[in-house]
Design an enzyme around this catalytic site. Structure first.
Site, short mmCIF file in Angstrom:
data_model
loop_
_atom_site.label_atom_id
_atom_site.label_comp_id
_atom_site.label_asym_id
_atom_site.label_seq_id
_atom_site.Cartn_x
_atom_site.Cartn_y
_atom_site.Cartn_z
CG MET A 169 -1.55 1.20 1.49
SD MET A 169 -2.94 1.28 3.01
CE MET A 169 -1.60 1.15 4.21
CE LYS A 170 3.87 6.20 -4.52
NZ LYS A 170 5.36 5.85 -4.01
CB ALA A 171 -0.16 4.39 3.36
#
Length: 336
Positions: A169-171
């Site tokens: 996840m590119k959070a």
């Protein structure tokens, strides 16, 4: 006006950079604001993408937009974010944003986050905000680094594990990990950091994936090592295989192998393909860009600048083609 070489000054005194798309409307750059009590500010509950648009002989084209959009929507799932716009709407907004600012080559930053409503840990019922910005951006680790290579260090900070925060996840909040590693590296005189995972094997850079070259073969840490599934990583794997190289994309790389490798390089949307010449002041290979890295790098730039017609499906023109595939109907390829 030259392109930026960093993210330090987004506008870079460029009068064209005056617009941001926010929640369905184009607004002046200075007016693209959110409340200081927004949930995303306090808890890092947001997701984002970094995408490049290249200036080609056929006009500006976005590189692997569909794969980036797919990852954005996948990143939304763990946080329970319902993106309030379709892929088609986000594509139309991005094209128009680039056109309005008269940009040929640029960096595109879509971001989706929980906005202002309440400040409990749970974001239930908190409204979601969506924005897209675009601005010129040169090579993230410096133009000289593309040819000469950069100096890296193994960070004392470890890459977080997938049992802590989903590493696919590119959070926004998770990038505190990258900030710490990058600050430490630069404070100690290095260009960039390399993070190990909790097992002590190589993960990635703060904003890049990593490739090791040994005996003509390429190795890159697999997703089980805690790396982000980079769109550029996937592109490099496919380009290298097209060039006849064997690529091991599920490798486990020890720290010691970093300095015994023939070659190392970073790759990512911002970094593109950047050689690593030293790790902790120990030369990698001959201490300069290696021949395989140079070949892959040249192939990459030929492709993204459209000096070849290969991988045409990876490009989304800014000037929409009425016959082009609808992003809602495209099966995105796997995908810094």
């Amino acid at each position: 006006m030259g392109d930026l070489t960093s993210f330090d000054d987004l506008r870079a005194e460029d009068p064209r950079i005056d617009t941001i798309w926010l929640d369905g409307e184009f607004v002046d750059w200075a007016d693209a604001t959110t409340h200081v009590l927004a949930h995303g500010i306090h808890y890092g509950t947001g997701i984002f993408e970094g995408v490049r648009c290249y200036d080609t002989e056929d006009g500006p084209q976005i590189f692997r937009w569909d794969a980036h959009l797919e990852r954005l929507f996948q990143s939304a799932k763990p946080l329970g974010i319902e993106i309030p716009f379709t892929r088609k709407e986000l594509t139309q907004a991005t094209r128009e944003l680039v056109r309005r600012q008269g940009l040929d080559a640029c960096y595109i930053r879509p971001v989706v986050f929980y906005g202002y409503d309440k400040l409990g840990i749970s974001p239930d019922s908190v409204p979601v905000q969506t924005a897209i910005a675009a601005w010129p951006l040169g090579t993230y680790l410096g133009e000289a680094g593309l040819e000469d290579g950069v100096d890296a260090t193994v960070s004392s900070w470890r890459r977080y594990g997938s049992d802590q925060v989903p590493t696919t996840m590119k959070a926004t909040g998770a990038y505190v990990n990258s900030v710490l590693a990058s600050r430490e590296a630069r404070a100690n005189g290095f260009d960039e950091a390399i993070l190990l995972n909790s097992d002590g094997t190589v993960a990635e850079g703060p904003g890049e994936n990593l490739f090791l070259v040994d005996g003509g073969d390429l190795y890159t840490p697999g997703l089980a090592e805690g790396v982000l599934p980079g769109v550029t990583r996937d592109s490099v794997i496919r380009l290298a295989r097209d060039l006849g190289h064997t690529v091991y994309d599920d490798a486990s790389i020890s720290r010691g192998e970093l300095v015994t490798a023939d070659e190392l390089f970073f790759c990512g949307t911002a970094a593109e393909v950047t050689p690593i010449r030293t790790v902790d002041r120990i030369s990698v290979g001959r201490g300069a860009r290696g021949p395989i890295t140079e070949t892959i790098q040249a192939r990459f730039f030929d492709m993204v600048e459209r000096r070849t017609t290969d991988f045409e499906e990876w490009f989304t023109p800014i000037e929409a083609d009425s016959e082009a595939a609808d992003p809602e109907e495209v099966e995105a390829a796997p995908g810094s």
